[in-house]
Scaffold this motif. Structure first.
Motif, mmCIF file in Angstrom:
data_model
loop_
_atom_site.group_PDB
_atom_site.id
_atom_site.type_symbol
_atom_site.label_atom_id
_atom_site.label_comp_id
_atom_site.label_asym_id
_atom_site.label_seq_id
_atom_site.Cartn_x
_atom_site.Cartn_y
_atom_site.Cartn_z
ATOM 1 N N LEU A 76 50.205 48.010 37.052
ATOM 2 C CA LEU A 76 48.975 47.663 37.485
ATOM 3 C C LEU A 76 47.893 47.703 36.416
ATOM 4 O O LEU A 76 48.010 48.295 35.627
ATOM 5 C CB LEU A 76 48.456 48.925 38.599
ATOM 6 C CG LEU A 76 49.213 48.924 39.695
ATOM 7 C CD1 LEU A 76 48.780 50.336 40.523
ATOM 8 C CD2 LEU A 76 49.097 47.814 40.686
ATOM 9 N N ALA A 77 46.902 47.043 36.534
ATOM 10 C CA ALA A 77 45.698 46.808 35.577
ATOM 11 C C ALA A 77 44.611 46.624 36.150
ATOM 12 O O ALA A 77 44.330 45.917 37.264
ATOM 13 C CB ALA A 77 46.114 45.605 34.461
ATOM 14 N N TYR A 78 43.497 47.314 35.673
ATOM 15 C CA TYR A 78 41.949 46.954 36.054
ATOM 16 C C TYR A 78 41.717 45.793 35.166
ATOM 17 O O TYR A 78 41.753 46.053 33.990
ATOM 18 C CB TYR A 78 41.145 48.358 35.946
ATOM 19 C CG TYR A 78 41.265 49.075 37.296
ATOM 20 C CD1 TYR A 78 40.722 48.644 38.263
ATOM 21 C CD2 TYR A 78 41.786 50.537 37.286
ATOM 22 C CE1 TYR A 78 40.518 49.459 39.433
ATOM 23 C CE2 TYR A 78 41.634 51.166 38.352
ATOM 24 C CZ TYR A 78 41.287 50.724 39.473
ATOM 25 O OH TYR A 78 41.177 51.310 40.785
ATOM 26 N N VAL A 79 41.133 44.734 35.538
ATOM 27 C CA VAL A 79 40.671 43.670 34.815
ATOM 28 C C VAL A 79 38.989 43.448 35.069
ATOM 29 O O VAL A 79 38.425 43.364 36.296
ATOM 30 C CB VAL A 79 41.381 42.532 35.116
ATOM 31 C CG1 VAL A 79 40.945 41.383 34.299
ATOM 32 C CG2 VAL A 79 42.794 42.497 35.181
ATOM 33 N N ASP A 80 38.350 43.494 33.909
ATOM 34 C CA ASP A 80 36.843 43.146 33.934
ATOM 35 C C ASP A 80 36.640 41.647 33.923
ATOM 36 O O ASP A 80 37.140 40.975 32.881
ATOM 37 C CB ASP A 80 36.168 43.748 32.682
ATOM 38 C CG ASP A 80 36.144 45.349 32.863
ATOM 39 O OD1 ASP A 80 35.790 45.705 33.942
ATOM 40 O OD2 ASP A 80 36.005 45.910 31.662
ATOM 41 N N LEU A 81 36.465 41.314 35.027
ATOM 42 C CA LEU A 81 36.446 39.613 35.024
ATOM 43 C C LEU A 81 35.182 39.119 34.257
ATOM 44 O O LEU A 81 34.216 39.882 34.181
ATOM 45 C CB LEU A 81 36.396 39.193 36.453
ATOM 46 C CG LEU A 81 37.715 39.486 37.396
ATOM 47 C CD1 LEU A 81 37.202 38.967 39.007
ATOM 48 C CD2 LEU A 81 38.637 38.775 36.803
ATOM 49 N N ASP A 82 35.439 38.112 33.613
ATOM 50 C CA ASP A 82 34.166 37.265 32.920
ATOM 51 C C ASP A 82 33.133 37.113 33.833
ATOM 52 O O ASP A 82 33.234 36.483 34.558
ATOM 53 C CB ASP A 82 34.655 36.114 31.942
ATOM 54 C CG ASP A 82 35.551 36.198 31.136
ATOM 55 O OD1 ASP A 82 36.032 37.317 30.682
ATOM 56 O OD2 ASP A 82 36.424 35.202 30.690
ATOM 57 N N GLY A 83 32.022 37.714 33.528
ATOM 58 C CA GLY A 83 30.914 37.822 34.088
ATOM 59 C C GLY A 83 30.700 38.304 35.595
ATOM 60 O O GLY A 83 29.906 37.687 36.376
ATOM 61 N N ARG A 86 35.041 44.364 38.110
ATOM 62 C CA ARG A 86 36.480 44.961 37.769
ATOM 63 C C ARG A 86 37.056 44.836 39.105
ATOM 64 O O ARG A 86 36.725 45.618 39.847
ATOM 65 C CB ARG A 86 36.054 46.396 37.030
ATOM 66 C CG ARG A 86 37.543 46.940 36.748
ATOM 67 C CD ARG A 86 37.182 48.293 36.185
ATOM 68 N NE ARG A 86 36.520 48.315 34.949
ATOM 69 C CZ ARG A 86 35.742 48.991 34.290
ATOM 70 N NH1 ARG A 86 35.486 50.275 34.942
ATOM 71 N NH2 ARG A 86 35.215 48.888 33.439
ATOM 72 N N VAL A 87 38.432 44.341 38.815
ATOM 73 C CA VAL A 87 39.394 44.205 39.799
ATOM 74 C C VAL A 87 40.816 44.890 39.614
ATOM 75 O O VAL A 87 40.975 44.838 38.310
ATOM 76 C CB VAL A 87 39.558 42.796 40.479
ATOM 77 C CG1 VAL A 87 38.264 42.320 41.034
ATOM 78 C CG2 VAL A 87 40.069 41.912 39.446
ATOM 79 N N LEU A 88 41.476 45.285 40.591
ATOM 80 C CA LEU A 88 42.642 45.900 40.322
ATOM 81 C C LEU A 88 43.744 44.652 40.720
ATOM 82 O O LEU A 88 43.752 44.051 41.496
ATOM 83 C CB LEU A 88 43.011 47.168 41.206
ATOM 84 C CG LEU A 88 44.195 47.804 41.182
ATOM 85 C CD1 LEU A 88 44.452 48.298 39.693
ATOM 86 C CD2 LEU A 88 44.480 48.703 42.183
ATOM 87 N N ALA A 89 44.487 44.550 39.812
ATOM 88 C CA ALA A 89 45.889 43.425 39.805
ATOM 89 C C ALA A 89 47.235 44.183 39.592
ATOM 90 O O ALA A 89 47.208 44.837 38.599
ATOM 91 C CB ALA A 89 45.140 42.291 38.844
ATOM 92 N N HIS A 90 48.226 43.440 40.044
ATOM 93 C CA HIS A 90 49.430 43.763 39.719
ATOM 94 C C HIS A 90 50.003 42.999 38.295
ATOM 95 O O HIS A 90 49.368 41.930 38.008
ATOM 96 C CB HIS A 90 50.423 43.161 40.616
ATOM 97 C CG HIS A 90 50.328 44.094 42.042
ATOM 98 N ND1 HIS A 90 51.210 45.499 42.087
ATOM 99 C CD2 HIS A 90 49.698 43.793 43.052
ATOM 100 C CE1 HIS A 90 50.598 45.926 43.184
ATOM 101 N NE2 HIS A 90 49.825 45.048 43.979
ATOM 102 N N THR A 91 50.834 43.556 37.681
ATOM 103 C CA THR A 91 51.312 42.929 36.317
ATOM 104 C C THR A 91 52.683 42.825 36.491
ATOM 105 O O THR A 91 53.342 43.422 37.013
ATOM 106 C CB THR A 91 50.899 43.718 34.987
ATOM 107 O OG1 THR A 91 51.756 44.979 35.245
ATOM 108 C CG2 THR A 91 49.556 43.997 35.010
ATOM 109 N N GLY A 92 53.261 41.892 35.451
ATOM 110 C CA GLY A 92 54.691 41.722 35.638
ATOM 111 C C GLY A 92 55.215 42.752 34.667
ATOM 112 O O GLY A 92 56.429 42.773 34.568
#
Length: 118
Positions: A76-83, A86-92
């Motif tokens: 799992l990763a929190y990603v700061d989207l450009d502009g 922040r969202v939570l997403a699954h990773t491989g």
């Protein structure tokens, strides 16, 4: 009072693949990945907005306990989207903090995964 679904809504289409649908406050500019009826920061009016699909990993972990619908280990990763928010997403798998990633819709669900782009 009901709370919004915490998963980001991801647009999957030929031109929009990986964009997150959310809201932007017209008063203060606050962004959110959820369909809030008003700004969570100032209470002002919001308008629909789309963010991503690229961003930077803010935090990441590998989960090693089972939960319904997932077989451990999974990332799992929190990603700061450009502009955007922040969202939570699954990773491989493990993803380094600070990595540049692209959101990828996970086929027919509200789940979103990331792929490292640099």
């Amino acid at each position: 009072m009901t709370s919004p679904d915490p998963r980001p809504r991801v647009v999957a289409g030929p031109a929009d693949d990986g964009l997150v649908e959310g809201r932007r406050c017209t008063a203060c500019g606050e962004v959110a990945a959820f369909a809030w009826p008003a700004c969570p920061a100032c209470g002002g009016p919001v308008e629909p907005a789309r963010f991503g699909p690229e961003g930077t990993v803010w935090s990441a972990t590998v989960v090693r306990i089972p939960v319904p619908g997932r077989t451990p280990p999974y990332g799992l990763a929190y990603v700061d989207l450009d502009g955007g928010p922040r969202v939570l997403a699954h990773t491989g798998g493990p993803v380094p903090i600070g990595a540049r990633v692209r959101l990828v819709p996970a086929g027919g669900t509200d789940d979103v995964t990331v792929e490292v782009i640099r």
